[in-house]
Design an enzyme around this catalytic site. Structure first.
Site: not given
Length: 443
Positions: A124, A164
């Site tokens: 991430k 995201d």
């Protein structure tokens, strides 16, 4: 070292990273018995290794605003675990981004990706940059600057970021353009690109559609259906929009959407026409609250939707948006199914309430895996230099979500027939990754 010793060490070492510690605690509630009973896992210190990222990159991003002022932001990439494939996980641009948030997201991503059955590890990244109120030119300059730093650490067979919160197709396209410029390569290094230059159809819809496909399987497993069910949805971005679209298509009644300012309550249910207006409103970066002036309904200023009577709750906004009190309200008002479209939107108190009251609860690592599943399919298309049709990808997405559901049932079905989806997702994801790590030995 047993699981409780590992957790105690993490709690002490990362006391300043509450989101990450919370994610590990929730995971270990289900996985601890499996780990503690396996001498090989403990001998190889798999849990200690699994809860420490392979590496974290932090970098400074200098960019110029429209007034010619140089702005400075921080950026990170957490490469958590690549036991079953290249690091894979989104990039988040939001002021709340921190190492703790990215480690929690990256840790969850390891097991979410494993559940898809596709060869993807977990990672991430992101920045504390706030895209709200920025011009297109400012966002473009920031994305170029961000990729100038991140680009040294990623690659199609190394680490494949995606979008995201705060990072959609526009931002991915800008970052991909800079990566191409830096490397002189056209590779599948980012997913979520525009269709026609490496992107995949259904990627925008994938997380929301996949969430509802998983929910459909949950309902079927309980001899139930979507028809006529009243559904609470939080958020109003891509995940919420396409979850709402699929619920409407399947005969459900969408009662709510929300944003950071409050909740929109539509007592008679959202129509497809109204949903198309919401999509355009969000594209134009205009308030969701304008809905009531055009279509009616009720705007609940500063409130979340969890006090409204319904059958199903789909939290699609952000982490920890449902606490214990919210969960009590949901149970009291008739909710029987909760499936997470966001990452870790229910805190531990809320999860305990759901499980104590036999609410069918599906965690994000299972229920919202549709987005990364289609990202994995985009990676495959890039490698093959091919494109697949919307219908083909939709069928593949539906099959992947069905497989994830069935895996959760396999690992989570209790003696009384109740399906603990959280346990099923955690134990299945852990087992896949742990067995790969065992095969590698100590590396």
């Amino acid at each position: 070292m047993d699981s409780q010793s590992v957790l105690a060490t993490l709690q002490q070492r990362y006391a300043n990273e509450p989101e990450f510690v919370q994610a590990v605690e929730e995971f270990l509630l289900d996985v601890a018995p499996v780990y503690d009973e396996n001498a090989t896992y403990q001998a190889l210190s798999l849990l200690e290794r699994m809860t420490e990222p392979d590496r974290i990159f932090q970098f400074r991003i200098n960019w110029e605003d429209d007034q010619g002022n140089v702005q400075v932001n921080r950026g990170w990439r957490v490469q958590f675990n690549n036991a079953i494939g290249p690091y894979k996980g989104g990039l988040r641009f939001h002021p709340s981004v921190s190492v703790s948030v990215l480690k929690f997201l990256g840790f969850e991503q390891i097991f979410k990706n494993a559940l898809t059955g596709l060869p993807m590890g977990g990672g991430k990244g992101g920045s504390d940059f706030d895209p709200k109120g920025k011009s297109d030119a400012e966002i473009r300059r920031f994305c170029y600057a961000f990729m100038r730093e991140l680009g040294h650490h990623i690659g199609a067979d190394v680490d494949v970021p995606a979008g995201d919160i705060g990072v959609g197709g526009r931002e991915v396209n800008y970052m991909f353009a800079m990566y191409k410029n830096m490397t002189r390569e056209f590779t599948g290094v980012l997913t979520g690109k525009g269709v026609g230059h490496g992107g995949s159809l259904i990627r925008t819809e994938a997380t929301g559609f996949g969430l509802v496909y998983f929910l459909e399987r949950m309902l079927e497993a309980n001899n139930d259906s979507m028809q006529g069910k009243k559904v609470l949805i939080s958020g109003s971005g891509n995940v919420a929009q396409y979850a709402a679209e699929k619920v409407i298509e399947l005969g459900g009644v969408v009662l709510t959407l929300s944003d950071s300012k409050g909740t929109l309550h539509i007592k008679d249910g959202l129509t497809q026409e109204q949903l198309e207006w919401v999509k355009q409103q969000k594209l134009d970066r205009k308030p969701l609250s304008d809905f009531t002036a055009k279509f009616g309904g009720e705007w609940l200023d500063g409130q979340r939707p969890w006090h409204i009577a319904a059958d199903i709750a789909l939290p699609c906004a952000t982490q920890n948006e449902i606490n214990g009190d919210d969960a009590q309200n949901l149970v009291k008002n008739g909710v029987k199914y909760v499936a997470e479209g966001a990452n870790m939107p229910s805190d531990m108190d809320a999860i305990n309430v759901f499980q104590d009251n036999q609410v069918r609860y599906a965690p994000g690592k299972a229920a919202n895996a549709g987005g990364v599943a289609v990202s994995g399919l985009e990676m495959s298309q890039n490698s093959l230099r091919q494109y697949h049709t919307f219908e083909t990808l939709d069928q593949q997405l539906k099959q992947i979500m069905t497989n994830i559901h069935d895996t959760c049932v396999q690992y989570g079905k209790q003696d009384d027939g109740f399906i603990d989806y959280k346990k099923g997702a955690n134990v299945a994801g852990f087992t896949i990754v742990a067995n790969a790590m065992v095969n590698y030995g100590t590396l």
